[in-house]
Write a protein that holds these residues in place. Sequence first.
Motif, short mmCIF file in Angstrom:
data_model
loop_
_atom_site.label_atom_id
_atom_site.label_comp_id
_atom_site.label_asym_id
_atom_site.label_seq_id
_atom_site.Cartn_x
_atom_site.Cartn_y
_atom_site.Cartn_z
N SER A 118 39.32 12.61 -4.54
CA SER A 118 38.76 11.26 -4.39
C SER A 118 38.63 10.65 -5.77
N ILE A 119 38.64 9.32 -5.80
CA ILE A 119 38.44 8.65 -7.09
C ILE A 119 37.30 7.66 -6.94
N ALA A 120 36.35 7.76 -7.87
CA ALA A 120 35.30 6.74 -7.95
C ALA A 120 35.70 5.89 -9.14
N ASP A 121 35.66 4.59 -9.00
CA ASP A 121 36.13 3.80 -10.14
C ASP A 121 35.24 2.60 -10.45
N THR A 122 35.26 2.25 -11.72
CA THR A 122 34.64 1.01 -12.20
C THR A 122 35.79 0.24 -12.83
N SER A 123 35.49 -0.92 -13.41
CA SER A 123 36.57 -1.68 -14.03
C SER A 123 37.08 -0.99 -15.29
N LYS A 124 36.26 -0.08 -15.85
CA LYS A 124 36.66 0.53 -17.12
C LYS A 124 37.19 1.96 -17.02
N PHE A 125 36.62 2.71 -16.07
CA PHE A 125 37.08 4.09 -15.98
C PHE A 125 36.93 4.60 -14.55
N GLY A 126 37.51 5.74 -14.30
CA GLY A 126 37.38 6.35 -12.99
C GLY A 126 37.00 7.81 -13.13
N ILE A 127 36.43 8.35 -12.07
CA ILE A 127 36.15 9.78 -12.04
C ILE A 127 37.00 10.37 -10.93
N LEU A 128 37.90 11.22 -11.32
CA LEU A 128 38.79 11.86 -10.35
C LEU A 128 38.16 13.20 -9.97
N ARG A 129 37.87 13.34 -8.67
CA ARG A 129 37.25 14.60 -8.21
C ARG A 129 38.27 15.36 -7.37
N LEU A 130 38.36 16.64 -7.63
CA LEU A 130 39.42 17.43 -7.01
C LEU A 130 38.94 18.79 -6.53
N ILE A 131 39.46 19.18 -5.38
CA ILE A 131 39.34 20.58 -4.96
C ILE A 131 40.77 21.12 -5.07
N VAL A 132 40.95 22.13 -5.90
CA VAL A 132 42.31 22.61 -6.15
C VAL A 132 42.45 24.10 -5.88
N SER A 133 43.68 24.57 -5.93
CA SER A 133 43.94 25.97 -5.61
C SER A 133 43.46 26.92 -6.70
N ASP A 134 43.46 26.48 -7.96
CA ASP A 134 43.08 27.37 -9.05
C ASP A 134 42.35 26.57 -10.12
N ASN A 135 41.01 26.64 -10.06
CA ASN A 135 40.20 25.84 -10.98
C ASN A 135 40.45 26.15 -12.45
N LYS A 136 40.52 27.45 -12.74
CA LYS A 136 40.63 27.87 -14.13
C LYS A 136 41.92 27.32 -14.74
N LYS A 137 43.00 27.50 -13.99
CA LYS A 137 44.30 27.05 -14.47
C LYS A 137 44.34 25.52 -14.59
N ALA A 138 43.74 24.85 -13.59
CA ALA A 138 43.74 23.39 -13.59
C ALA A 138 42.97 22.87 -14.79
N LYS A 139 41.81 23.48 -15.03
CA LYS A 139 40.95 23.03 -16.13
C LYS A 139 41.66 23.22 -17.47
N ASP B 84 30.30 13.98 -12.89
CA ASP B 84 31.07 13.62 -11.70
C ASP B 84 30.38 12.50 -10.94
N GLU B 85 29.14 12.16 -11.36
CA GLU B 85 28.40 11.12 -10.63
C GLU B 85 28.40 9.80 -11.38
N MET B 86 28.73 8.74 -10.67
CA MET B 86 28.82 7.42 -11.27
C MET B 86 27.49 6.98 -11.87
N LYS B 87 26.38 7.28 -11.18
CA LYS B 87 25.09 6.79 -11.70
C LYS B 87 24.76 7.45 -13.05
N GLU B 88 25.20 8.70 -13.22
CA GLU B 88 25.00 9.39 -14.50
C GLU B 88 25.83 8.72 -15.59
N MET B 89 27.07 8.40 -15.23
CA MET B 89 27.97 7.77 -16.21
C MET B 89 27.42 6.43 -16.65
#
Lengths: 143, 433
Positions: free
Chosen positions: A35-56, B382-387
Amino acid sequence: MKIQQISVFIENKEGRLKKAIDVLSKAGINIRALSIADTSKFGILRLIVSDNKKAKEALESNKFVVKENDVLVVEIPDHPDGLNTILGYLDDDKINVEYIYAFVSNKTDEAIVVMKLENIEEGMKALKEHNAKILTLEDIKNL
Amino acid sequence: MVWNEKAECMSREEKEKLQIKLLKEAIEKAYNNVPFYKKRFDEAGVGPEDLQSLEDIEKFPFTTKADLRETYPFGMFAVPEDEIVEIHSTSGTTGKPTVSGYTKKDLDIWAEVTARAIDMAGGTKKDRIQNCYGYGLFTGGLGIHHGGYKLGATVIPISAGNTKRQIEIMKDFQSTILTCTPSYALYLAESIEKEGISIEELGLKSGIFGAEMWTEEMRDELENRLGITAVNIYGLTELMGPGVANECMVKKGLHIADDHFYPEIIDSKTKETLPEGEKGELVLTTLTREGMPVIRFRTKDITSLNYDKCDCGRTTVRMSRITGRTDDMLKVRGVIVFPSQIERAILKIEGLTPNYQIIVTRPEYLDEIEVQVEATPSLFSDEMKEMEAIERKIANKIHKEIGLRVNVSLVESESLPRSEGKAVRVIDKRNFD
């Protein structure tokens, strides 16, 4: 059980989301939910993935700011009142939901919801008491 | 421990006696050998005979950067060209470059004052100086080089750039003193951490940082991350180069080599001389320079002077850390803002790096400041309110410091430009035409 979600800071600039997904794809990471939460300046991309360590590792070596945190992944009964019932359990115990996002799997008819709760331990207790199905890492791998 | 005890620790009375003698000679030399000064002094109705006391210097006209540009390239030289043995120049980023010419004696004095500077940072002949100031027309590289050589230390003339190699050399040669701009030192610290090298594997003990403005907060950051004592060096090509002033280990102001440079502080608007301790524009006169005497040069740097004896034993006058320049002072909605104030605010926040950029715009009729800072893992949620809370917190700190509301934007880590020389902190997009 708690599931580790990874969040990525994405500047609202051309090509940045694509770049993050590209990095994951090249590292052979399978994205289960996003999912992506976004503002006009930035977004937070949240992910559930197969391998966290490798993804990070892959994201960080490409200069992305990454954070891991706990979420619950819950199966929602497939009827009109499904989500409402689950949220009701939490509401009864005054557990705040920070955000949720949903995804579907082709292996099950149920909808699946990722939840970030203010108090995850309490939330888990409340959901378990009502026999809601909280998915394990294994369940997610098999989706 | 003091490199030149006689010059650096003499009483103020002795120093003033020496200064008046040298100042007379300098004024005479300028008047007799540089047509520019003869014309200027004549127009102002003053001559060498009008200088009887140090205060009399106030009767003489100022020299500005524009004057030096007009006489480009060699118009300010006071000796026949065959006596000039080295030439340096500014980069000319703000206009035509200005040129500086040195005789053999000038070079020796330059080496002397930079040797004092390195000594003040704890340097001795046993040290290995990794000199990452650029070599070439820029005075930083060769200035430190001449000083290190005079001190008898080992100079590693690596010059600017190639960070990977800088770190390799730093580790393999066990460099003990690092000389560069503070922004490059920070970049080096970041890169060292990223390579997984611990500071224990390095031999650094001190850093001599200058050529751009920086803050006490930046000093703390550099000292912690590099495990060093960081001191501030000051100088300018027009006068000589680095070494005009330097901090000692007491770190309470920069000792001006006042047997070679005579400082004054003026109000940059009224041009009147200000009393000791008051903040204003630094004006410098060369006392011993042969190749190119410079009388009352307006540096545009804002500082104050302190004539008290320092705890280190030196009696040379100290200037405070430069807090701004009369020309990088931003006027935003009528309020004066210095980039250093914003830096100070940013560094008060845990987890923020001193990599920032200030963008000034005027979308309609009102000025707006956007401050871009890089997100770090500790400043990301990960939380917008924190950002939003993080951005608000940064904006509030800056508001407290400058009295203006700014828009804070978090940008991706390492997305702001890194510099190997002077960092570009301000982008003014307002159109004043």
